[in-house]
Design a protein around this motif. Structure first.
Motif, PDB file in Angstrom:
ATOM      1  N   GLY A 229       0.829  -1.206   0.000  1.00 37.70           N
ATOM      2  CA  GLY A 229       0.000   0.000   0.000  1.00 37.70           C
ATOM      3  C   GLY A 229       0.858   1.248   0.000  1.00 37.70           C
ATOM      4  N   ASN A 230       0.264   2.348   0.475  1.00 40.65           N
ATOM      5  CA  ASN A 230       0.927   3.647   0.477  1.00 40.65           C
ATOM      6  C   ASN A 230       1.113   4.097   1.912  1.00 40.65           C
ATOM      7  OD1 ASN A 230       1.878   6.221   0.079  1.00 40.65           O
ATOM      8  ND2 ASN A 230       0.049   6.994  -0.956  1.00 40.65           N
ATOM      9  N   GLN A 273       4.228   8.728  -6.585  1.00 36.37           N
ATOM     10  CA  GLN A 273       3.377   7.745  -5.931  1.00 36.37           C
ATOM     11  C   GLN A 273       4.101   7.099  -4.744  1.00 36.37           C
ATOM     12  OE1 GLN A 273      -0.037   6.714  -6.473  1.00 36.37           O
ATOM     13  NE2 GLN A 273       0.567   5.979  -4.443  1.00 36.37           N
ATOM     14  N   GLY A 274       3.514   7.226  -3.573  1.00 36.91           N
ATOM     15  CA  GLY A 274       4.076   6.581  -2.406  1.00 36.91           C
ATOM     16  C   GLY A 274       3.728   5.100  -2.381  1.00 36.91           C
ATOM     17  N   TRP A 275       4.605   4.305  -1.782  1.00 37.50           N
ATOM     18  CA  TRP A 275       4.364   2.872  -1.671  1.00 37.50           C
ATOM     19  C   TRP A 275       5.218   2.304  -0.544  1.00 37.50           C
ATOM     20  CZ3 TRP A 275       8.728  -0.122  -2.212  1.00 37.50           C
ATOM     21  CH2 TRP A 275       9.806   0.457  -2.907  1.00 37.50           C
ATOM     22  N   GLN A 276       4.865   1.105  -0.097  1.00 36.93           N
ATOM     23  CA  GLN A 276       5.693   0.397   0.875  1.00 36.93           C
ATOM     24  C   GLN A 276       5.578  -1.102   0.630  1.00 36.93           C
ATOM     25  OE1 GLN A 276       4.693  -0.027   4.974  1.00 36.93           O
ATOM     26  NE2 GLN A 276       2.481   0.064   4.645  1.00 36.93           N
ATOM     27  N   ARG A 310       8.651   4.390  -0.292  1.00 33.82           N
ATOM     28  CA  ARG A 310       8.852   5.740  -0.815  1.00 33.82           C
ATOM     29  C   ARG A 310       7.711   6.592  -0.303  1.00 33.82           C
ATOM     30  NH1 ARG A 310       9.990   7.121  -7.073  1.00 33.82           N
ATOM     31  NH2 ARG A 310      12.058   6.455  -6.385  1.00 33.82           N
ATOM     32  N   GLN A 311       8.064   7.757   0.266  1.00 36.01           N
ATOM     33  CA  GLN A 311       7.069   8.634   0.862  1.00 36.01           C
ATOM     34  C   GLN A 311       7.242  10.056   0.374  1.00 36.01           C
ATOM     35  OE1 GLN A 311       8.438   7.334   4.870  1.00 36.01           O
ATOM     36  NE2 GLN A 311       6.257   7.173   5.340  1.00 36.01           N
ATOM     37  N   ASN A 328      13.183   7.957   0.311  1.00 38.38           N
ATOM     38  CA  ASN A 328      13.348   6.547  -0.035  1.00 38.38           C
ATOM     39  C   ASN A 328      14.011   5.856   1.141  1.00 38.38           C
ATOM     40  OD1 ASN A 328      12.559   6.263  -3.011  1.00 38.38           O
ATOM     41  ND2 ASN A 328      13.920   8.038  -3.047  1.00 38.38           N
ATOM     42  N   TYR A 329      13.418   4.755   1.576  1.00 41.00           N
ATOM     43  CA  TYR A 329      13.876   4.089   2.790  1.00 41.00           C
ATOM     44  C   TYR A 329      14.026   2.601   2.514  1.00 41.00           C
ATOM     45  CZ  TYR A 329      13.677   2.381   7.651  1.00 41.00           C
ATOM     46  OH  TYR A 329      13.935   1.759   8.845  1.00 41.00           O
ATOM     47  N   ASP A 330      15.148   2.039   2.934  1.00 33.73           N
ATOM     48  CA  ASP A 330      15.433   0.618   2.761  1.00 33.73           C
ATOM     49  C   ASP A 330      16.054   0.125   4.056  1.00 33.73           C
ATOM     50  OD1 ASP A 330      15.956  -1.916   1.883  1.00 33.73           O
ATOM     51  OD2 ASP A 330      17.394  -1.352   0.345  1.00 33.73           O
TER      52      ASP A 330
END
Length: 719
Positions: A229-230, A273-276, A310-311, A328-330
């Motif tokens: 989702g986001n 577009q945000g996603w996770q 990504r937010q 961007n987060y990993d």
């Protein structure tokens, strides 16, 4: 016939709050319990949904993970270097990362919430208390169930469980769940992007219970959860407040739709577009071996958390200027824990338990931000970091039955915490570091802290159905460090010259410590038809850890510091009343005074006397459920309402204080079960008022709202 013989008494609940089985009404500490059936009826799918039901508890689901507040004590650093003040556990296994605590409930037997320091028996990061989610064990019966849900925001859920006794020694249990719903937020940015606060989750657990002879039992568990989702779960704080730019936020009138609409149009970029994609999984082994005079327990677990996302940040860089920033987060996190515990058996006047504990955690994370050129930063501002934490402890607790009805308890725990981190702050021209064009600052620190915490307690059976108790306990949460390095240090081939170094006082913060006094009474009156749980407490905190944003070496960083002295004191009252043979009334009331005694968020400002976050002066709850006989079955109608006084959410580093006005939220349920049938039908409405408020506000102005009104129906089939 006595009420407890006629089935009119409020049911007793068995808990393991003191690491051995006991009735909740005979457990000498402040505890609340929610059963799996209650969670189903409430539609409580995740930890963030249970807070309103329990005294002095807030559980907020932010974009960065779960945040627990108990009796006004919380923690706002959800990064890999931060630790909570209240622990979250799954089947007794401590889960360190807030993002790993956000999974959905799956085949839950009960949730135990313990308020107050629990360091002696539960260990690290339990100064405020803990939440322990306890799943159902495999049984010796073949049984199963499946449930279907549909509701507003296109909510869809299917979940099921099956229990298979393979033979006299082995039983297996499997549970699965799939949950989706559309976003609660609205996109007012003029793009076609899907907004946040949606869900697309899949969860599964497999358990095996093995009887190894008559005296030993081993339970093995594997769980796996994935969330997509986001993760853009926030709106600007100006959706709720005016006057933010002047430093005096004032709650403003607005509609729920307006509050849930993100209309911020960044002046510096176009949102993406945000996603996770978050995957959490864990393995555990739970051994119980009855040795006769004592029982040996071993609990070992390994957990992994992998998260990519990504937010789109709302990022206020000046009182009247906010930028759009892409994050961007990993992250890849692994933790291992082992506990070996021995507890005496029998009815001797002296009972004891003690053991050894080990915990280790490694987090490999990378934060990268784009869009901060307007404040003089390069196109990419990044933090690649590796953090390691280890904790070792030895603990023990004795309970002495002085005379019949009077017991004294003494316990202690010695904990050694080690934490270190190496990484950098990168100023990049592109997504990958280039030594020819980019600049890198060292982040390196290590800290070792140790404390002995202890607990003294007394409990007395005033009557066969009334327990009095009191305790004096201490709590401890390890210190830590911020971004930066000490002059002259070197790591990863990066030097730390004096020009960019920070002082030890700025790099490190001290352990958080607590001394807590508590007294309470638990009683079952009128043959068990009325239950009363009352507690009074006083907490004295030193070096309370608080986090916020500051500019270091020309760049924004999240910094944690110590807030001097804080005090939390209050009263809690809750219980149930059976009304006739078909009604049940639940009630609750809390009074809380949680404030800073000494605290200077800036060198020239004193916040002495100001309230801690999420600490309303009073909260009242009232619920009622009635059973009707209709159509050859039973119809259960229930309503629950919670009234909270005003409280605050603060940003100390910016001297901002957001006031959340007094409010009421109400839920209603209607459930039908035919007599002797293998199915039931449930209808639920949550937040009848359809009011939303900020649950979290961060240093940049990003505000996570609570959920709007939702409604759904659920069909359960059992076999």
């Amino acid at each position: 016939m006595p009420a407890h013989d006629s089935g009119l008494a409020v049911p007793e609940v068995v808990v393991t709050a003191q690491r051995t089985e006991s009735l909740a009404s005979r457990t000498p500490l402040a505890i609340s319990v929610l059963s799996g059936e209650e969670l189903r009826d409430l539609g409580a799918d995740s930890p963030g949904t249970i807070g309103p039901r329990l005294p002095n508890l807030y559980i907020d689901q932010a974009f960065s993970g779960l945040r627990l507040t108990i009796r006004g004590i919380s923690n706002s650093d959800t990064t890999d270097k931060g630790d909570p003040s209240a622990a979250f556990m799954l089947d007794g296994v401590y889960i360190a990362r807030p993002a790993g605590q956000s999974g959905n409930f799956l085949d839950v037997d009960r949730i135990e919430v313990l308020r107050g320091p629990q360091g002696t028996l539960y260990g690290r990061n339990t100064t405020a208390g803990l939440v322990n989610v306890i799943s159902n064990l495999p049984t010796d019966r073949f049984e199963g169930a499946i449930g279907f849900e549909a509701g507003t925001y296109d909510r869809r859920k299917v979940d099921g469980v099956i229990n298979v006794p393979v033979n006299d020694m082995l039983a297996l249990r499997a549970a699965v769940s799939k949950l989706t719903h559309d976003p609660y937020l609205n996109n007012g940015q003029g793009t076609l992007l899907r907004p946040g606060m949606d869900q697309d989750d899949r969860d599964a657990r497999l358990s095996a219970k093995l009887a190894m002879g008559r005296d030993a039992t081993l339970v093995l568990r594997y769980d796996h959860g994935q969330a997509k989702g986001n993760n853009d779960r926030f709106v600007p704080d100006t959706n709720f407040y005016t006057g933010v730019a002047s430093g005096t936020p004032v709650y403003r009138d607005s509609t729920t739709d307006e509050r849930l609409t993100n209309s911020f149009r960044p002046p510096n970029m176009t949102p993406v577009q945000g996603w996770q994609d978050r995957v959490a999984q864990g393995w555990s082994a739970d051994l119980r071996w009855d040795l006769g005079p004592a029982t040996l327990y071993y609990l070992g677990a390994r957990r992994k958390l992998d998260q990519e996302l990504r937010q789109n940040y709302y990022y206020r860089v000046a009182p009247r200027l906010a930028l759009g920033v892409i994050n961007n987060y990993d992250s890849h996190n692994e933790q291992d824990s082992h506990e070996l515990r021995l507890a005496t058996n029998g009815a001797s006047p002296l009972s004891a338990q003690g053991g050894l504990y080990y915990f280790s955690e490694t987090s490999d994370t990378s934060y990268a931000f784009q869009g901060l050129q307007a404040v003089g930063l390069p196109p990419y501002y990044a933090f690649p970091l590796v953090t390691e934490a280890r904790s070792r402890a030895v603990f023990g607790q004795l309970t002495w039955r002085v005379v019949d009805g009077l017991r004294l308890t003494a316990g202690a725990r010695r904990t050694q915490d080690d934490k270190d981190r190496v990484g950098s702050t990168d100023f990049r021209q592109g997504p990958v570091f280039n030594a020819a064009t980019d600049r890198r600052l060292l982040n390196a620190a290590e800290l070792n802290t140790a404390r002995t915490t202890w607990r003294l307690g007394l409990d007395y059976d005033l009557l066969p159905t009334t327990l009095l108790y009191g305790s004096l306990a201490t709590g401890y949460k390890a210190g830590g460090f911020n971004d930066g390095c000490i002059a002259g240090s070197t790591a990863l081939g990066i030097a730390c010259p004096a020009a960019v170094a920070v002082s030890e006082s700025a790099l490190y913060y001290q352990p958080e410590e607590l001394r807590a006094w508590e007294a309470g009474v638990k009683s079952r009156l009128w043959g068990g038809r009325v239950t009363v749980n009352a507690a009074a407490f006083v907490y004295d905190y030193t070096n309370l850890q608080l986090s916020g944003t500051a500019i270091v070496s020309g760049a924004p960083r999240i910094l944690t510091g110590n807030a001097g002295v804080a005090r939390s004191r209050g009263l809690e009252l809750d219980g149930d009343i059976r009304v006739g043979s078909n009604g049940r009334l639940s009630y609750g009331a809390t009074a809380l005074d949680a404030h800073y005694v000494t605290y200077n968020p800036t060198p020239t400002a004193s916040w002495a006397g100001r309230k801690l976050d999420r600490a309303p002066s009073h909260v009242y709850t009232l619920g009622y459920e009635h059973r009707f006989g209709v159509f050859g079955g039973q119809l259960y109608a229930g309503v629950f309402s919670r009234r909270s006084a005003e409280y605050v959410i603060t940003i100390p580093s910016q001297l901002l204080e957001y006031r959340i006005p007094a409010h009421t939220t109400t839920d209603a349920t209607l459930r039908y079960a035919p007599a002797g049938g293998a199915w039931s039908l449930l209808a639920r409405v949550r937040n009848l008022e359809n009011s939303v408020r900020p649950s979290l506000i961060d240093s940049f102005g990003m505000t996570t709202p609570t959920a709007p009104r939702t409604a759904d129906v659920r069909l359960d089939l059992r076999f």
